[in-house]
Scaffold this motif. Sequence first.
Motif, PDB file in Angstrom:
ATOM      1  N   TRP A   1       1.949  -4.333   2.913  1.00 41.83           N
ATOM      2  CA  TRP A   1       0.679  -5.040   3.055  1.00 41.83           C
ATOM      3  C   TRP A   1      -0.310  -4.567   2.003  1.00 41.83           C
ATOM      4  O   TRP A   1      -0.678  -3.399   1.952  1.00 41.83           O
ATOM      5  CB  TRP A   1       0.086  -4.841   4.452  1.00 41.83           C
ATOM      6  CG  TRP A   1       1.001  -5.276   5.541  1.00 41.83           C
ATOM      7  CD1 TRP A   1       1.555  -4.494   6.508  1.00 41.83           C
ATOM      8  CD2 TRP A   1       1.506  -6.594   5.756  1.00 41.83           C
ATOM      9  NE1 TRP A   1       2.372  -5.241   7.319  1.00 41.83           N
ATOM     10  CE2 TRP A   1       2.359  -6.541   6.873  1.00 41.83           C
ATOM     11  CE3 TRP A   1       1.322  -7.823   5.117  1.00 41.83           C
ATOM     12  CZ2 TRP A   1       3.029  -7.653   7.368  1.00 41.83           C
ATOM     13  CZ3 TRP A   1       1.984  -8.935   5.587  1.00 41.83           C
ATOM     14  CH2 TRP A   1       2.825  -8.848   6.703  1.00 41.83           C
TER      15      TRP A   1
ATOM     16  N   ARG B   1      -5.829  -5.203  11.178  1.00 46.44           N
ATOM     17  CA  ARG B   1      -5.763  -3.760  11.448  1.00 46.44           C
ATOM     18  C   ARG B   1      -4.511  -3.422  12.256  1.00 46.44           C
ATOM     19  O   ARG B   1      -3.833  -2.416  11.990  1.00 46.44           O
ATOM     20  CB  ARG B   1      -7.006  -3.324  12.204  1.00 46.44           C
ATOM     21  CG  ARG B   1      -8.289  -3.457  11.407  1.00 46.44           C
ATOM     22  CD  ARG B   1      -8.776  -2.139  10.886  1.00 46.44           C
ATOM     23  NE  ARG B   1      -9.500  -1.384  11.882  1.00 46.44           N
ATOM     24  CZ  ARG B   1      -9.286  -0.105  12.170  1.00 46.44           C
ATOM     25  NH1 ARG B   1      -8.326   0.559  11.585  1.00 46.44           N
ATOM     26  NH2 ARG B   1     -10.023   0.526  13.052  1.00 46.44           N
TER      27      ARG B   1
ATOM     28  N   LEU C   1      -1.560  -9.406   2.902  1.00 41.95           N
ATOM     29  CA  LEU C   1      -2.169  -9.370   4.235  1.00 41.95           C
ATOM     30  C   LEU C   1      -3.084 -10.566   4.454  1.00 41.95           C
ATOM     31  O   LEU C   1      -3.090 -11.165   5.539  1.00 41.95           O
ATOM     32  CB  LEU C   1      -2.941  -8.061   4.408  1.00 41.95           C
ATOM     33  CG  LEU C   1      -3.492  -7.773   5.811  1.00 41.95           C
ATOM     34  CD1 LEU C   1      -2.380  -7.736   6.842  1.00 41.95           C
ATOM     35  CD2 LEU C   1      -4.267  -6.448   5.816  1.00 41.95           C
TER      36      LEU C   1
ATOM     37  N   THR D   1      -7.703   1.650   8.522  1.00 40.42           N
ATOM     38  CA  THR D   1      -6.496   2.120   9.195  1.00 40.42           C
ATOM     39  C   THR D   1      -6.010   3.426   8.578  1.00 40.42           C
ATOM     40  O   THR D   1      -5.480   4.300   9.274  1.00 40.42           O
ATOM     41  CB  THR D   1      -5.397   1.042   9.138  1.00 40.42           C
ATOM     42  OG1 THR D   1      -5.938  -0.207   9.585  1.00 40.42           O
ATOM     43  CG2 THR D   1      -4.229   1.406  10.045  1.00 40.42           C
TER      44      THR D   1
ATOM     45  N   THR E   1       0.858  -1.184   0.000  1.00 43.47           N
ATOM     46  CA  THR E   1       0.000   0.000   0.000  1.00 43.47           C
ATOM     47  C   THR E   1       0.889   1.227   0.000  1.00 43.47           C
ATOM     48  O   THR E   1       1.803   1.335   0.819  1.00 43.47           O
ATOM     49  CB  THR E   1      -0.925   0.025   1.229  1.00 43.47           C
ATOM     50  OG1 THR E   1      -1.864  -1.050   1.129  1.00 43.47           O
ATOM     51  CG2 THR E   1      -1.685   1.337   1.334  1.00 43.47           C
TER      52      THR E   1
ATOM     53  N   SER F   1       2.711  -0.954  10.542  1.00 42.56           N
ATOM     54  CA  SER F   1       3.504  -0.634   9.351  1.00 42.56           C
ATOM     55  C   SER F   1       3.353   0.829   8.933  1.00 42.56           C
ATOM     56  O   SER F   1       4.231   1.382   8.263  1.00 42.56           O
ATOM     57  CB  SER F   1       3.111  -1.551   8.189  1.00 42.56           C
ATOM     58  OG  SER F   1       1.818  -1.250   7.699  1.00 42.56           O
TER      59      SER F   1
ATOM     60  N   VAL G   1      -1.338  -3.587  10.029  1.00 39.60           N
ATOM     61  CA  VAL G   1      -1.257  -2.442   9.132  1.00 39.60           C
ATOM     62  C   VAL G   1      -0.924  -1.177   9.913  1.00 39.60           C
ATOM     63  O   VAL G   1      -0.094  -0.362   9.479  1.00 39.60           O
ATOM     64  CB  VAL G   1      -2.577  -2.267   8.361  1.00 39.60           C
ATOM     65  CG1 VAL G   1      -2.544  -1.002   7.511  1.00 39.60           C
ATOM     66  CG2 VAL G   1      -2.848  -3.482   7.481  1.00 39.60           C
TER      67      VAL G   1
ATOM     68  N   ILE H   1      -7.160  -2.268   5.664  1.00 39.68           N
ATOM     69  CA  ILE H   1      -6.203  -1.233   5.270  1.00 39.68           C
ATOM     70  C   ILE H   1      -6.904   0.117   5.159  1.00 39.68           C
ATOM     71  O   ILE H   1      -6.392   1.144   5.638  1.00 39.68           O
ATOM     72  CB  ILE H   1      -5.514  -1.608   3.951  1.00 39.68           C
ATOM     73  CG1 ILE H   1      -4.688  -2.892   4.131  1.00 39.68           C
ATOM     74  CG2 ILE H   1      -4.612  -0.472   3.468  1.00 39.68           C
ATOM     75  CD1 ILE H   1      -4.182  -3.499   2.833  1.00 39.68           C
TER      76      ILE H   1
END
Length: 346
Positions: free
Chosen positions: A194, A220, A199, A316, A172, A226, A223, A313
């Motif tokens: 991810w 969640r 993921l 988040t 991402t 990260s 992510v 994602i």
Amino acid sequence: MGDASANLPYRQEADAPARSAPPSPRSRAGFARHYAALDLGTNNCRLLIARPQGDGFAVVDAFSRIVRLGEGLAGSGRLSDAAIDRTLAALRVCADKLKRRNVALARSVATEACRRAANGAEFIARVHAETGIHLHIISAEEEARLAVLGCHVLLEPGEGPALVFDIGGGSTELVLIDTTSTVPTVLDWHSAPWGVVSLTESIPAQDGATGRAATYERMRALVRESFAPFAQRLPAGADRRRLLGTSGTVTTLASVHLGLDRYDRAAVDGLIAPAEAMREVSNSLAHMSPTDRAALPCIGRERADLVVAGCAILETILDLWPAERIGVADRGIREGILRRLMAAAR
């Protein structure tokens, strides 16, 4: 098989577009020449062929197929034989389209799956030998910049920095941009490892309502961790945050939000959706059974298992950049490539 590139009627760029002696925008016959952009991601293979029109371009032909090139990559570190075969089949379709069009210049890029796979270079060589398509593995930073170039026109007007995100199959990209100039300036960017495929494969799904909730929270959390370095660099206290997403995830969730019976690009591309509504869609999908998700017309069996990771994602990102609305773009890397190619040819 032998090298097929000698038979292709167009010029390919292995790296950046050439700056010297650009091709004429019109052929000898007087017809506008076509340009092509191919984006091979971890989950999808997408081709766009277009001709210059005014300050932009008109699409002549397009192709998109879910190939899941990165399937199994998280565990093995390699592209599997089955994934390679699926992808080569899609790329042969692309090669055929390229041969049948008056393409002046083409650029083909590969992203996270090929960046990460131990046999990525071997796969690239095989693609060239069997299809004549020269794929260039681009960096995460270039991927982010191309996505912004392809979709930034859909950002809501406003002042202050805006955030553009691209949820891919294997990664991402988050890009903070300044929109005071015609072409946005990248202020900061971040690539997280991810995407919907990586993921999903890293967090095994659990059965039942409790299991699905636990799986979603684990996604969640992973992510969020990260994104943490980027979160610390983001400006605080923005009055009106602008947010624009480009990816299969955000267009799929927008389709569900609109209640579409089938995907409609005209309805989705450029949509401005309430962030809270997109959160509600994400939570609802994450807690559905795989069968119920697959029954939704804009998801189906091909996306039913991967969409949950995309939801995790997206939610988040909304925690990271709490905008009131989300812009939705059914455009990105391919359009960014085309704009660069055509600008170089002017």
